[in-house]
Enzyme design. Structure first.
Site, PDB file in Angstrom:
ATOM      1  N   LYS A  98      55.113   8.534 -21.535  1.00 25.98           N
ATOM      2  CA  LYS A  98      56.398   8.225 -20.894  1.00 25.98           C
ATOM      3  C   LYS A  98      57.407   9.352 -21.111  1.00 25.98           C
ATOM      4  CE  LYS A  98      58.615   4.367 -22.252  1.00 25.98           C
ATOM      5  NZ  LYS A  98      59.995   4.594 -22.744  1.00 25.98           N
ATOM      6  N   SER A  99      57.504   9.841 -22.336  1.00 24.08           N
ATOM      7  CA  SER A  99      58.484  10.898 -22.633  1.00 24.08           C
ATOM      8  C   SER A  99      58.205  12.139 -21.783  1.00 24.08           C
ATOM      9  CB  SER A  99      58.397  11.286 -24.115  1.00 24.08           C
ATOM     10  OG  SER A  99      58.825  10.224 -24.911  1.00 24.08           O
TER      11      SER A  99
ATOM     12  N   GLY B 257      66.562   4.181 -21.636  1.00 20.25           N
ATOM     13  CA  GLY B 257      67.478   5.027 -22.391  1.00 20.25           C
ATOM     14  C   GLY B 257      67.132   6.500 -22.230  1.00 20.25           C
TER      15      GLY B 257
ATOM     16  N   SER C  53      67.483  11.873 -32.983  1.00 21.12           N
ATOM     17  CA  SER C  53      67.265  11.400 -31.612  1.00 21.12           C
ATOM     18  C   SER C  53      66.836  12.534 -30.690  1.00 21.12           C
ATOM     19  CB  SER C  53      68.540  10.764 -31.059  1.00 21.12           C
ATOM     20  OG  SER C  53      68.396  10.563 -29.660  1.00 21.12           O
TER      21      SER C  53
ATOM     22  N   GLN D  32      66.377  12.107 -27.610  1.00 22.28           N
ATOM     23  CA  GLN D  32      67.131  11.937 -26.360  1.00 22.28           C
ATOM     24  C   GLN D  32      68.429  12.743 -26.416  1.00 22.28           C
ATOM     25  OE1 GLN D  32      67.545   7.712 -25.811  1.00 22.28           O
ATOM     26  NE2 GLN D  32      65.357   7.415 -25.436  1.00 22.28           N
TER      27      GLN D  32
ATOM     28  N   ASP E 140      58.891   4.403 -32.193  1.00 19.77           N
ATOM     29  CA  ASP E 140      58.609   3.329 -31.232  1.00 19.77           C
ATOM     30  C   ASP E 140      57.456   2.432 -31.680  1.00 19.77           C
ATOM     31  OD1 ASP E 140      60.616   4.082 -29.489  1.00 19.77           O
ATOM     32  OD2 ASP E 140      59.330   5.480 -28.402  1.00 19.77           O
TER      33      ASP E 140
ATOM     34  N   ARG F 141      65.286  -3.918 -32.688  1.00 26.34           N
ATOM     35  CA  ARG F 141      63.857  -4.194 -32.924  1.00 26.34           C
ATOM     36  C   ARG F 141      63.578  -4.808 -34.296  1.00 26.34           C
ATOM     37  NH1 ARG F 141      61.240   0.889 -29.494  1.00 26.34           N
ATOM     38  NH2 ARG F 141      61.169  -0.289 -27.544  1.00 26.34           N
TER      39      ARG F 141
ATOM     40  N   ARG G 100      58.119  -3.216 -25.804  1.00 22.27           N
ATOM     41  CA  ARG G 100      57.295  -3.072 -27.008  1.00 22.27           C
ATOM     42  C   ARG G 100      57.326  -4.335 -27.869  1.00 22.27           C
ATOM     43  NH1 ARG G 100      55.883   2.009 -26.058  1.00 22.27           N
ATOM     44  NH2 ARG G 100      57.501   3.534 -25.629  1.00 22.27           N
TER      45      ARG G 100
END
Ligand code: S3P
Length: 449
Positions: free
Chosen positions: A28-29, A101, A174, A176, A327, A358, A403
């Site tokens: 995905k990343s 995100g 992070s 991101q 994750d 989470r 998840r």
């Protein structure tokens, strides 16, 4: 795409041995980054193995809205005709990043140094997540932002007309945030420098180098310092997306806890910034081997073979490993429930600001299935019941988090009573073939509709 329709309640029941080959989808990343960087090149980038989950489809739609031509060629093959660094058009409508995100934060970075205005929104999960961690550094480039209280979406960004390069130390671990700053730095003159105290996934750095940008990394007393020279001409590429270790985690963990299982998960990227779960599982005593180890596209790759492991023991996960498995804590906690003794997870504050909180989501659901969980702001401890002793029988809230939904369905595969999830719909964001893939291995997961 905001929301995902009616909830899909699901039930997972204990099953016989899981066996066979699990071909999990693309990373995905890397899929998000391939589309975004493809859109910032002149020429045609081709991508094979793109993850066709909703998160990535939303990023593809966003790149079209910014002027790129993104074409689905079928079978995981895609083409992106980019507009060049600084060439984004102003979108006509709101950019809807759905649940993602990664999508919204990376795209905000990419547009922040271009002279356009764009408004971003998402589903209820995404609209509750903190964006100041990205908009604070983007403001240093000259980008202006108006959002909701607490720096939440929906939010409008007015890109900098005369961007300046920045030097920025990322205050939270992070990828991101790091990536948003680097993507903004692409259209700033001079050198943009990002420093991270803890190493996070480095796909953006690797891919920028592959696309021909001038980027270098060095270790300093402050941390990893990444220097990017702005205004490069990015050269269109062919990208083969490796299979996602974060998706591989689900069939691997299922095989470890279901008696008699033996599952092969081929071609999984084992980039050290992503592979922390597999190291942790092996330390717990999992029968997990790497076969056919090789390099593909500069990344270490192996076929993972996971076999039923009845004698796993809880461990203390080193906090410095957290970023490389951030994750995977939800599904690790499921394995921990089936292991003996305590699994202690510290230094994981970031888990509270993912698609859901989470720690909260897993603690509540595990307790509903008879597992003891203690928690603090940045730590949690799962006390394993041991193989064969997980009660199950609980109803778990997935809290719009793929998840969380998949983790509880894995829990049910070896519990003494079925485990229910209130909504499996979010699974489509990252692992749209989860149900048929797990069914083909022998799992008993059904939709209750
Ligand atoms: C991602 C980074 C991580 C991870 C997310 C994907 C990325 O988020 O949790 O699923 O692709 O850069 P943070 O950057 O918030 O840690």
């Amino acid at each position: 795409m905001s929301g995902h329709g009616d909830p899909i309640p699901m039930t997972s029941t204990a099953c016989g041995p899981l066996s066979g080959i699990a071909d999990v989808p693309g990373d995905k990343s890397i899929s998000h980054r391939a589309l975004i960087l493809g859109a910032m090149c002149v020429g045609e980038t081709t991508i094979t193995g793109l993850l066709e989950g909703q998160d990535v489809l939303d990023t593809a739609a966003a790149m079209r809205a910014f002027g790129a031509t993104v074409t689905d060629l079928g079978g995981g093959n895609w083409s992106v005709r980019g507009v060049g660094v600084g060439g984004f058009a102003e979108p006509e409508g709101v950019i809807d990043c759905g649940n993602s995100g990664t999508g919204v934060r990376l795209i905000m970075g990419a547009m922040a140094t271009q002279p356009i205005t764009a408004t971003f929104s998402g589903d209820a999960s995404l609209n509750g997540r903190p964006m100041a961690r990205v908009t604070d550094p983007l403001a240093l480039f000259g980008c202006q932002t108006v959002g909701r209280t607490g720096g939440r979406l929906p939010m409008t960004l007015v890109g900098a007309r005369s961007p300046v390069p920045v030097r920025y130390t990322v205050p939270v671990p992070s990828a991101q945030v790091k990536s948003a700053v680097l993507l903004a730095g692409l259209n700033a003159p001079g050198q943009t420098v990002v420093i991270e105290q803890e190493a996070t996934r480095d796909h953006t750095e690797r891919m920028l180098e592959g696309f021909g940008a001038e980027i270098s990394t060095r270790e300093t007393d402050e941390g990893r310092e990444i220097t990017l020279t702005g205004r490069p001409e990015l050269i269109a590429q062919h990208i083969e997306v490796p299979r996602d270790p974060s998706s591989a985690a689900f069939p691997v963990c299922a095989a470890l806890i279901v008696p008699g299982s033996d599952v092969l998960v081929p071609g999984i990227g084992l980039n050290p910034t992503r592979a922390g779960l597999f190291t942790t599982l092996r330390e717990m005593g999992a029968d997990l081997t790497y076969e056919n180890e090789r390099f593909e596209g500069g990344e270490p790759v192996a076929d993972l073979r996971a076999r039923f492991s009845p004698d796993m023991q809880g461990i203390e996960v080193p906090p410095e490993r957290a970023a490389s498995m951030i994750d995977e804590y939800p599904v690790l906690s499921v394995v921990a429930a089936h292991a003996k003794g305590q699994t202690i997870m510290r230094g994981v504050r970031e888990l509270r600001v993912k698609e859901s909180d989470r720690i909260d989501a897993m603690a509540k659901g595990l307790r509903a299935n008879g597992i003891d969980v203690e928690e603090g702001e940045d730590w949690w401890i799962v006390t394993g019941a041991g193989h064969g002793n997980v009660a199950g029988g609980g109803l778990c809230a997935s809290q719009l988090d793929h998840r969380i939904a998949m983790s509880f369905l894995i829990l049910g595969m070896a519990a003494n009573a079925p485990v229910r999830v209130d909504d499996g719909g979010p699974i489509a964001t990252s692992f749209p073939i989860f149900e048929p893939l797990m069914a083909a291995l022998g799992a008993q997961v059904r939709r209750d509709v």
